[in-house]
Design a protein around this motif. Sequence first.
Motif: not given
Length: 118
Positions: A37-62
């Motif tokens: 039950r994991t989703v991994e997002f790979e970036f095109d370059r090296r990044v840094r984070y600051k209070s990062t949040k990830v929101v995933i939304t179902d496009t069918v139900t919203g």
Amino acid sequence: MKSIAKIAVSLIVLSIMLMPVAYALSVYDVEYDHDDRTVEFEFDRRVRYKSTKVVITDTVTGKKVSSSIRKKDNDDIKVRVSKRLTQGRTYRYKITNVSLRSARNWQTLTGTFVAWDD
């Protein structure tokens, strides 16, 4: 003299318009693991984070899918979703407060992915 000033202003405006492209960051791959039950997002370059949040939304139900960040590396972020995603369904993501390692501006990345486990 006025034409030289206009050219100088035009060049400044053009350079400002092009500057964000140099600092543009994007997600180039999304991997879904149905069993973990994991989703991994790979970036095109090296990044840094600051209070990062990830929101995933179902496009069918919203509806938003409850998720929590499990791992943040310099080139990817992995989240665990509270329930398994529907295989083959399209989901929308929003990742906030991510920056290129070399940049000072914080970005919000959005896009879609299809939940499919190889």
